[in-house]
Design an enzyme around this catalytic site. Structure first.
Site, PDB file in Angstrom:
ATOM      1  N   CYS A 134      27.855 -46.179  42.626  1.00 48.15           N
ATOM      2  CA  CYS A 134      26.809 -47.191  42.759  1.00 48.15           C
ATOM      3  C   CYS A 134      25.644 -46.878  41.832  1.00 48.15           C
ATOM      4  CB  CYS A 134      26.321 -47.228  44.216  1.00 48.15           C
ATOM      5  SG  CYS A 134      24.818 -48.191  44.422  1.00 48.15           S
ATOM      6  N   HIS A 140      26.511 -52.980  46.663  1.00 45.23           N
ATOM      7  CA  HIS A 140      27.317 -52.128  47.535  1.00 45.23           C
ATOM      8  C   HIS A 140      26.805 -52.120  48.969  1.00 45.23           C
ATOM      9  CE1 HIS A 140      28.303 -50.480  43.547  1.00 45.23           C
ATOM     10  NE2 HIS A 140      29.448 -50.156  44.095  1.00 45.23           N
ATOM     11  N   SER A 178      28.193 -42.557  34.016  1.00 46.08           N
ATOM     12  CA  SER A 178      28.228 -42.198  35.442  1.00 46.08           C
ATOM     13  C   SER A 178      28.701 -40.775  35.696  1.00 46.08           C
ATOM     14  CB  SER A 178      29.122 -43.164  36.194  1.00 46.08           C
ATOM     15  OG  SER A 178      28.621 -44.473  36.035  1.00 46.08           O
ATOM     16  N   ASP A 195      23.560 -53.511  38.805  1.00 48.39           N
ATOM     17  CA  ASP A 195      24.658 -52.643  39.194  1.00 48.39           C
ATOM     18  C   ASP A 195      25.919 -53.203  38.567  1.00 48.39           C
ATOM     19  OD1 ASP A 195      25.064 -50.460  41.606  1.00 48.39           O
ATOM     20  OD2 ASP A 195      26.908 -51.557  41.114  1.00 48.39           O
TER      21      ASP A 195
END
Lengths: 633, 379
Positions: free
Chosen positions: A380, A367, A322, A361
């Site tokens: 996310c 989310h 991420s 996810d």
């Protein structure tokens, strides 16, 4: 069309062969004449020279340049060391002598092995070390019985020493004895008399300036070749000293902050690319290599499962996970794929049109509606799956290339890895396969083929922090000749990244600030009141979880636990430090990697922002410590 | 034309009816073999002294000789027409390996000559030393000689590619040897004297380009040759000391193992590139003359073999290999006696070390093959 005329050609060849033969004879006669001139005509002259040939030239090795950190702390020094050496030509019974010597001075199996190895390589009149690093007591003990051992003597020399040992091992590298391979690449007359050469790290990349220029000493020798007196001397020019951007205090704090984990911390100044800390854990003791590491010690280092010889900061290649999201978010804005307020709905998974496969996810329940700020702050995945899908791999990878992914940063150290920036072109060349749409999706969250080094991540983070300059990281700030005040700066290199809209960059920077400072940020637990930090957490999978399974930390063995990543810079209004942290098998970026970055930032920024004596309330703001979700994939 | 079987039987060495010696059966040429054996024995004797009486070094060199002679015998068994057919492949592989070495060298950031094959380390430039003359001889084999301008152009390109690749490594000594091998093929093929004069001029003009390709330490060597005082620890000092060694040897020499220059370590590289100075100091002009006579004998035998070869390929190859052998001698002795600049070229079969030894002996194997596989053709 000509036709071969064999008879004529044979005769022509005969002619040429005869000419060749005559030329050979003439050349040999010329050589003969030269030798006649030297050996008969000028014989008396040369005989006189030979009899008077009492003058030998001895090389004087230069002292190696020293290495200092930014505040002048010595990182690599030259220490006087005593070694016990033997000249085989002058010793009748080498085995017996060693045997008798061992009554006074300990000679173990490793010493014997090195002695035998070096003796084979050297000439009979060269001195061969038996023991190195004698302590003063041993040296004194030998001095008393020295007359019993003709041909054996104590030699004093300067040996490289690294006082911080493992803390600087990958960065400085080490020097070792010059090997036959090294000889192929160096000017041998400049290295006459030098025994060691840089093998890795800064010692290798700055070998040319650290070494210096050899000096010459004219000495008079007696009829058996012993030195009687020194006639004339041109002193050697010592190597230049290196002054680093690095702060050894910060380096040690970074290593300490990693605790028991393996990993890497790279901290750099985003304004000029100066490396402030370049830590890889675990390290090794480079001093072992200076006098030749024993086979046993070397094997132990090589067999160690934690791979201490491996420089994780420069060579370690990890999926960015991420931590790539701010860069891809910026790519989305700058290519016009999304706007800052574009909202995607996250139901907890993503499916390619017409495909069954669910890209999940990390948050199972989803989310809900997500814009870029939420997508970065809460990491996310679905938002990025969609963004990557809409942008396409070509636009994505060509934008990310601006940040230096997939190529060497060009740091002044050897052996840096390239990492992989996935693209159609890369896959065709390396896998000989076409690109599949699903691969774009996972590239959007920094997984799949994507690999980066901690150094690349730090440099890319610095480029976000400084508003679009990919500064080439470098460790050395300037060179200095001993005894001179003049500083010779190392040339810097800076690649501007095209900025389409300054607002896009500001938006991403604000979102990164929310990651740390915001109430729902994945790194909110390291929030500081003393300064504002911007960052992004990440987690790199080591272990692939099946489609319907769930990653459960407790069930996965330590070795297979995810790597925790964190990138950050601070203070947000005037960035002075950019950092990348990789904690191997650390689990969550927010829980293990981010606190490491916080410690390093505190150590660097607090004295600079508030003065070194200031006491500030800088405790971590009480964030709810409920069970932590898995921060992004 | 018809051949009479009886006529063939009388003269063909490979005729089974004829009583054969061991030498003929294994395709060895007696005069060449004797010359090489005498020379290498001489070399071991000098090496014993030059190594500081280190019998271990002599033994290691002897092992290399055994290996190299083995290679020579092996190569001598290959028929010249097979050698010819392999030539372009050998050339192609050699050139590709040179490229590979450069690529790997780029990655390793330094001079790179070796290719690590795991078991052995191998220097492709050595292979090219043979492949270049073979390739040129193969190319000119069926062309009318003297070669036309077009054929000459192709030949020069064939030669220049590996030469430049080796010069880029950088290994100037070897690239000069490879270039000379090619030049000799062209010379023997009968290019006109005007062209030779033109090539000399071109070579002089190309010197600045070569300068551009050189690494710093090579430029240093050339500068040292022009002004020995510049580098008192390196080549300049070497030449001064080696001239003293040679000159003080005189007519008869100071005696084996008794050279003061050699034994007291005034001479640099005394067992490798400068071994000639040890020989000249200890064995004098007499010893030197014996050495040069042995070389001359081998070279003349080589040229004789070339003139007796039966096709253009054999002639050009044998002649070129022989003359390259001579270039080693000339460059080394010229360097040690201060006539030529210091280039790292060993004294063939005398200097310690094995990289070029195997190549040289493989070349002699080709000479023997060319000479002993002849068939009678009507003259």
């Amino acid at each position: 069309m000509q036709i071969k005329d064999h008879i004529r050609e044979e005769q022509a060849f005969l002619g040429r062969a005869v000419v060749s033969g005559l030329l050979v004879i003439m050349a040999l006669l010329a050589l003969g004449a030269r030798l006649f001139q030297l050996q008969v005509v000028e014989h008396d002259h040369f005989t006189t020279l030979s009899k008077d040939n009492r003058v030998k030239l001895r090389p004087l090795p230069p002292t190696r340049g020293l290495i200092y950190d930014r505040s002048g702390v010595l990182l690599a020094q030259n220490r006087p060391a005593y070694s016990l050496e033997l000249i085989p030509e002058q010793v009748k019974d080498v085995e017996g002598t060693l045997e008798r010597l061992s009554r006074y001075i300990e000679i173990d199996a490793d010493d014997r092995e090195r002695f035998d190895r070096l003796r084979r390589r050297k000439r009979r009149f060269d001195s061969v070390p038996i023991r190195v690093n004698l302590d003063p007591e041993e040296a004194a003990r030998f001095a008393v019985v020295r007359h019993l051992f003709p041909g054996v003597d104590i030699k004093a020399q300067l040996l490289r020493h690294y006082p911080f040992a493992a803390a600087t091992s990958h960065l400085l590298g080490y020097v070792g004895r010059i090997s036959t391979r090294d000889l192929e690449t160096i000017d041998t007359s400049n290295y006459a008399g030098t025994s060691h050469i840089g093998k890795t790290g800064l010692e290798k990349s700055y070998e040319a300036v650290l070494h210096g220029e050899v000096g010459v000493q004219q000495v008079e020798v007696n009829s058996v070749g012993r030195v009687v007196r020194v006639l004339e001397e041109t002193p050697p020019e010592p190597g230049q000293d290196l002054h680093l951007h690095l702060d050894i205090g910060l380096q040690r704090i970074a290593l300490e902050a990693l605790g028991d984990y393996n990993g890497a911390v790279v901290a750099m100044d985003p304004r000029n690319g100066g490396i402030l800390a370049l830590a890889s854990k675990p390290g090794y003791n480079p001093n072992l290599f200076v006098e030749g590491i024993s086979r046993r010690d070397y094997k132990a280092l090589q067999d160690n499962h934690d791979r201490p010889l491996y420089d994780r900061a420069l060579r370690g290649q990890y999926p960015p996970g991420s931590t790539i999201k701010p860069f891809i978010g910026l790519a989305g804005l700058e290519t016009g794929t999304i706007r800052y307020d574009t909202t995607y709905y996250c139901p907890g998974y993503f499916q390619l049109p017409g495909h069954e496969h669910k890209y999940r996810d990390w948050k199972k329940s989803g989310h809900g509606p997500v814009d870029l700020d939420i997508a970065i702050t809460q990491s996310c995945d679905v938002f990025y799956y969609k963004l990557a899908h809409n942008m396409g791999i070509d636009a994505m990878s060509s934008y990310l290339a601006n940040f230096g992914f997939g190529r060497r940063t060009g740091i002044d150290l050897v052996g840096e890895s390239r990492g992989i920036l996935p693209s159609r072109e890369w896959k065709r060349r390396n896998k000989h396969q076409p690109w599949y749409p699903g691969e774009t999706i996972i590239a959007g969250i920094g997984q799949g083929y994507f690999l980066t080094t901690p150094l690349q991540l730090a440099a890319a983070t610095a480029a976000i922090a400084n508003g679009g300059h990919l500064v080439q990281p470098h460790v050395v700030d300037y060179l200095q000749t001993r005894g001179s005040k003049e500083r010779i700066p190392i040339p810097r290199h800076d690649e501007p990244i095209p900025v389409v809209s300054q607002a896009d960059w500001d938006d991403v920077r604000v979102a990164m600030e929310h990651v740390v400072q915001g109430a729902r940020g994945t790194a909110r637990r390291i929030r500081s009141v003393a300064y504002h930090m911007a960052g992004k957490t990440g987690t790199a999978q080591v272990f692939t979880v099946g489609q319907e399974e769930e990653y459960e930390e407790e069930k996965v063995s330590h070795k297979n636990r995810d790597h925790a990543l964190f990138i950050a810079y601070a203070p947000t209004e005037d960035p002075q430090i950019a950092i990348a942290v990789v904690v191997e098998n650390g689990g969550h970026g927010g829980t293990t990697a981010a606190p490491v970055a916080r410690k390093v930032m505190d150590a660097w920024l607090l004295p600079r922002l508030y003065g070194s004596d200031a006491k500030i309330a800088n405790d971590v703001t009480d964030a709810p410590t409920t069970s932590t979700p898995r921060d992004g994939t | 034309m018809s051949l009479h079987p009886a006529e063939l039987g009388d003269l063909t060495p490979s005729d089974p009816n004829r009583r054969q010696g061991v030498l003929a059966r294994y395709h060895l040429d007696l005069p060449l073999l004797v010359g090489l054996l005498l020379l290498s024995t001489y070399g071991l004797v000098v090496l014993y002294s030059a190594s500081g009486q280190d019998i271990g070094q002599v033994e290691r060199q002897l092992l290399r000789f055994l290996l190299a002679f083995g290679v020579m015998v092996g190569v001598a068994q290959i028929r010249p027409d097979q050698l010819r057919r392999w030539s372009p492949w050998l050339y192609l592989v050699g050139t590709l390996l040179l490229v590979l070495v450069l690529v790997i060298g780029d990655v390793g950031k330094g001079a790179q000559r070796w290719l690590d094959l795991g078991v052995i380390r191998f220097q492709p430039s050595e292979m090219v030393k043979l492949a270049v003359p073979m390739m040129l001889a193969w190319y000119l084999y069926d062309k009318p000689l003297a070669p036309s301008v077009r054929h000459l152009g192709v030949a020069v390109v064939l030669m220049a590619v590996p030469v430049l690749l080796i010069a880029k490594q950088p290994d100037l000594g070897t690239s000069l040897l490879v270039a000379s091998a090619g030049v000799f093929v062209l010379f023997l093929a009968g290019i006109s004297w005007q062209l030779i004069a033109g090539l000399f001029t071109a070579a002089a003009a190309a010197a600045p380009i070569a300068w551009h390709f050189m690494r710093d330490y090579q430029k240093q060597r050339v500068l040292t040759f022009l002004d020995p005082e510049k580098d008192p620890l390196g080549a300049g000092y070497h030449i001064i000391q080696s001239k003293i060694a040679i000159g003080s040897g005189g007519l008869w020499g100071k005696g084996w193992l008794n050279g003061t220059q050699s034994q007291l370590d005034f001479l640099p590289e005394r067992h490798t590139d400068f071994i000639f100075a040890v020989l000249a100091e200890e064995l004098g002009l007499v010893g030197v003359s014996l050495l040069l006579a042995l070389y001359l004998f081998i070279i003349l035998r080589g040229l004789y073999i070339a003139t007796r070869a039966q096709d253009t390929y054999g002639r050009l190859l044998a002649g070129s290999l022989t003359l390259v052998f001579f270039v080693y001698l000339l460059v080394n002795v010229g360097m040690v006696s201060g006539l030529l600049p210091v280039v790292g070229v060993p004294l063939p079969l005398i200097s310690y070390g094995g990289t070029s030894l195997v190549t040289l002996m493989a070349g002699f194997g080709m000479l023997m093959s060319i000479h002993t596989h002849r068939k009678l053709l009507p003259r």
